[in-house]
Enzyme design. Structure first.
Site, PDB file in Angstrom:
ATOM      1  N   TYR A   1      -2.342  -0.939  10.186  1.00 55.62           N
ATOM      2  CA  TYR A   1      -2.413  -1.259   8.754  1.00 55.62           C
ATOM      3  C   TYR A   1      -1.135  -0.815   8.047  1.00 55.62           C
ATOM      4  CZ  TYR A   1      -4.062  -1.184   3.886  1.00 55.62           C
ATOM      5  OH  TYR A   1      -4.199  -1.368   2.523  1.00 55.62           O
TER       6      TYR A   1
ATOM      7  N   SER B   1       0.871  -1.182   0.000  1.00 60.72           N
ATOM      8  CA  SER B   1       0.000   0.000   0.000  1.00 60.72           C
ATOM      9  C   SER B   1       0.906   1.229   0.000  1.00 60.72           C
ATOM     10  CB  SER B   1      -0.862  -0.020   1.271  1.00 60.72           C
ATOM     11  OG  SER B   1      -1.461   1.241   1.471  1.00 60.72           O
TER      12      SER B   1
HETATM   13  P1  NDP Z   1     -11.489  -5.743   0.272  1.00 61.98           P
HETATM   14  O1  NDP Z   1     -11.696  -5.460   1.732  1.00 61.98           O
HETATM   15  O2  NDP Z   1     -12.460  -5.223  -0.701  1.00 61.98           O
HETATM   16  O3  NDP Z   1     -11.295  -7.310   0.054  1.00 61.98           O
HETATM   17  C1  NDP Z   1     -10.423  -8.005   0.917  1.00 61.98           C
HETATM   18  C2  NDP Z   1     -10.641  -9.479   0.759  1.00 61.98           C
HETATM   19  O4  NDP Z   1      -9.849 -10.137   1.770  1.00 61.98           O
HETATM   20  C3  NDP Z   1     -12.088  -9.893   0.995  1.00 61.98           C
HETATM   21  O5  NDP Z   1     -12.447 -10.889   0.061  1.00 61.98           O
HETATM   22  C4  NDP Z   1     -12.058 -10.439   2.413  1.00 61.98           C
HETATM   23  O6  NDP Z   1     -13.009 -11.452   2.647  1.00 61.98           O
HETATM   24  C5  NDP Z   1     -10.677 -11.050   2.464  1.00 61.98           C
HETATM   25  N1  NDP Z   1     -10.256 -11.200   3.870  1.00 61.98           N
HETATM   26  C6  NDP Z   1     -10.214 -10.243   4.812  1.00 61.98           C
HETATM   27  N2  NDP Z   1      -9.891 -10.792   5.992  1.00 61.98           N
HETATM   28  C7  NDP Z   1      -9.730 -12.118   5.777  1.00 61.98           C
HETATM   29  C8  NDP Z   1      -9.440 -13.205   6.620  1.00 61.98           C
HETATM   30  N3  NDP Z   1      -9.272 -13.063   7.939  1.00 61.98           N
HETATM   31  N4  NDP Z   1      -9.344 -14.446   6.063  1.00 61.98           N
HETATM   32  C9  NDP Z   1      -9.559 -14.617   4.756  1.00 61.98           C
HETATM   33  N5  NDP Z   1      -9.865 -13.624   3.903  1.00 61.98           N
HETATM   34  C10 NDP Z   1      -9.966 -12.388   4.421  1.00 61.98           C
HETATM   35  O7  NDP Z   1     -10.020  -5.167  -0.028  1.00 61.98           O
HETATM   36  P2  NDP Z   1      -9.341  -4.706  -1.407  1.00 61.98           P
HETATM   37  O8  NDP Z   1      -9.753  -5.596  -2.514  1.00 61.98           O
HETATM   38  O9  NDP Z   1      -9.482  -3.258  -1.512  1.00 61.98           O
HETATM   39  O10 NDP Z   1      -7.800  -4.952  -1.038  1.00 61.98           O
HETATM   40  C11 NDP Z   1      -7.024  -6.010  -1.551  1.00 61.98           C
HETATM   41  C12 NDP Z   1      -5.592  -5.733  -1.148  1.00 61.98           C
HETATM   42  O11 NDP Z   1      -5.142  -4.507  -1.723  1.00 61.98           O
HETATM   43  C13 NDP Z   1      -5.389  -5.579   0.355  1.00 61.98           C
HETATM   44  O12 NDP Z   1      -4.160  -6.167   0.728  1.00 61.98           O
HETATM   45  C14 NDP Z   1      -5.319  -4.086   0.565  1.00 61.98           C
HETATM   46  O13 NDP Z   1      -4.581  -3.737   1.715  1.00 61.98           O
HETATM   47  C15 NDP Z   1      -4.611  -3.658  -0.710  1.00 61.98           C
HETATM   48  N6  NDP Z   1      -4.821  -2.265  -1.083  1.00 61.98           N
HETATM   49  C16 NDP Z   1      -6.049  -1.832  -1.514  1.00 61.98           C
HETATM   50  C17 NDP Z   1      -6.210  -0.525  -1.903  1.00 61.98           C
HETATM   51  C18 NDP Z   1      -7.536  -0.009  -2.386  1.00 61.98           C
HETATM   52  O14 NDP Z   1      -7.648   1.202  -2.674  1.00 61.98           O
HETATM   53  N7  NDP Z   1      -8.561  -0.823  -2.515  1.00 61.98           N
HETATM   54  C19 NDP Z   1      -5.095   0.439  -1.877  1.00 61.98           C
HETATM   55  C20 NDP Z   1      -3.860  -0.111  -1.409  1.00 61.98           C
HETATM   56  C21 NDP Z   1      -3.747  -1.422  -1.038  1.00 61.98           C
HETATM   57  P3  NDP Z   1     -14.579 -11.105   2.835  1.00 61.98           P
HETATM   58  O15 NDP Z   1     -15.035 -10.701   1.466  1.00 61.98           O
HETATM   59  O16 NDP Z   1     -15.145 -12.365   3.268  1.00 61.98           O
HETATM   60  O17 NDP Z   1     -14.642  -9.992   3.822  1.00 61.98           O
END
Ligand code: NDP
Length: 253
Positions: A172, A159
Site C-alpha cells: 500500500y 497517503s
Molecule cells: P474505502 O475503502 O472506504 O473506499 C474505497 C472505494 O474504492 C470503495 O468504494 C471501493 O469499492 C472502491 N474500490 C476498491 N477496490 C476497487 C476495485 N478493484 N475496483 C473498483 N473500485 C474499487 O476507502 P477510503 O474512502 O478511505 O479511501 C479513498 C482513498 O483515500 C484511497 O485511495 C485511500 O488510499 C485514500 N486514503 C484514505 C485515508 C483514510 O483515512 N480513509 C487516509 C489516506 C489515504 P467497494 O465499496 O465496492 O468496496
C-alpha cells in the site's frame, strides 16, 4: 509529511462545477462517495465508477433526490479491467459528453499489513494492480477526452505513507509512492503543452471503512468524516486551481 493545503479562507462557489463532467473511481463508498455527492451539489455531472453496482446506485439515487445533474454509472472492477474495458469507457464518455473536465483517482485497496519479509506476491500484485496499474490505464485512456476540456484536472489520491514510508504498510505504501511519482511525471509532461493539470492529495485520517480496517482499535469518530475534507477536493477540481500542477496537497494540516 504534509504538502500545501487549501488557500486561506477558501470558499467554493455554489456553481463551481456547473457544466463540468467529472469521473470518480471508488465512488460507491467512503471518500469517493462524499466527493461524488459534493461535486454534484456544486453542479457537476459525475460519472460514478466502482466495483459494487448497488453502492453506485445508492449514490446515484442520493444525487437525484437532491436535484443534482443526472449522474452516469460505470460499474468496473479495477482489479480485472482490461485495456479494452478502458477503451470502452472512454468511448462511452466521448459519445455521451464529448469531453471530460475532471478525473479523481480515489479507489484503492489496503492489502496486507505485514513485514516485507513475509509479504505474499499475490497480495502485493493485487494492490499494485488496483492502486497503480489501473490509474495508469484509466489516465491513458481518458487523456484525449481531458484534452478536449477548456481546463481539466486530474487528482490522484495519496497517503501519509506514500510520502514517508512506515513499517508494515507494505505494498500500500509503495503504491502510494508510485502515485506521487506518477503525478509528478505526468504533471511535468503536460505542464507546458496542455490545459490538463495534475496534483496529488493526501486525505489524512478519515472515518471510512478503509481507516476502520487499518486501525481497528481506534474510535472511528475521532477522525473527520469524508464530508469534512471536501473543500480541498472542490478547490482542486474547480477552476480556482487553474495553473496549479505538480503539487502534493494535504487535506488535513
Ligand atoms: P474505502 O475503502 O472506504 O473506499 C474505497 C472505494 O474504492 C470503495 O468504494 C471501493 O469499492 C472502491 N474500490 C476498491 N477496490 C476497487 C476495485 N478493484 N475496483 C473498483 N473500485 C474499487 O476507502 P477510503 O474512502 O478511505 O479511501 C479513498 C482513498 O483515500 C484511497 O485511495 C485511500 O488510499 C485514500 N486514503 C484514505 C485515508 C483514510 O483515512 N480513509 C487516509 C489516506 C489515504 P467497494 O465499496 O465496492 O468496496
Amino acid at each position: 509529511m504534509n504538502g500545501p493545503g487549501l488557500p486561506d479562507n477558501y470558499t467554493p462557489a455554489p456553481d463551481l462545477l456547473v457544466d463540468k463532467t467529472i469521473l470518480i473511481t471508488g465512488a460507491g463508498d467512503g471518500i469517493g462517495r462524499a466527493a461524488a455527492e459534493r461535486f454534484a451539489r456544486h453542479g457537476a455531472t459525475v460519472i460514478l465508477l466502482g466495483r459494487t453496482q448497488e453502492k453506485l446506485e445508492a449514490v446515484y439515487d442520493a444525487i437525484e433526490r437532491e436535484g443534482g445533474p443526472q449522474p452516469a454509472l460505470f460499474p468496473m472492477d479495477l482489479a480485472t479491467a482490461t485495456e479494452d474495458d478502458y477503451a470502452g469507457l472512454a468511448g462511452a464518455i466521448e459519445s455521451t459528453f464529448g469531453r471530460l473536465d475532471g478525473l479523481l483517482h480515489n479507489a484503492s485497496v489496503l492489502g496486507e499489513r505485514r513485514p516485507i519479509a513475509n509479504a505474499s506476491w499475490r497480495a502485493w500484485s493485487d494492490v499494485m494492480q488496483v492502486n497503480v496499474n489501473a490509474p495508469f490505464l484509466l489516465t491513458r485512456a481518458l487523456l484525449p477526452l481531458l484534452e478536449q476540456a477548456p481546463q481539466a484536472s486530474i487528482v490522484m489520491t495519496s497517503s501519509g505513507v506514500g510520502r514517508r514510508g512506515r513499517a508494515y504498510w507494505g505494498a500500500y505504501a509503495v503504491s502510494k509512492f508510485a502515485t506521487e511519482g506518477f503525478m509528478q511525471v505526468l504533471a511535468d509532461e503536460l505542464e507546458n503543452t496542455s490545459r490538463v493539470r495534475v496534483n496529488s492529495l493526501n486525505p489524512g485520517a478519515t472515518n471510512t471503512a478503509m481507516r476502520r480496517t487499518a486501525y481497528p482499535a481506534e474510535v472511528p469518530t475521532t477522525n473527520p468524516s469524508p464530508a469534512d475534507i471536501m473543500p480541498l477536493y472542490l478547490y482542486l477540481m474547480g477552476d480556482d486551481s487553474c495553473g496549479v500542477t505538480g503539487a502534493a496537497f494535504s487535506a488535513q494540516g
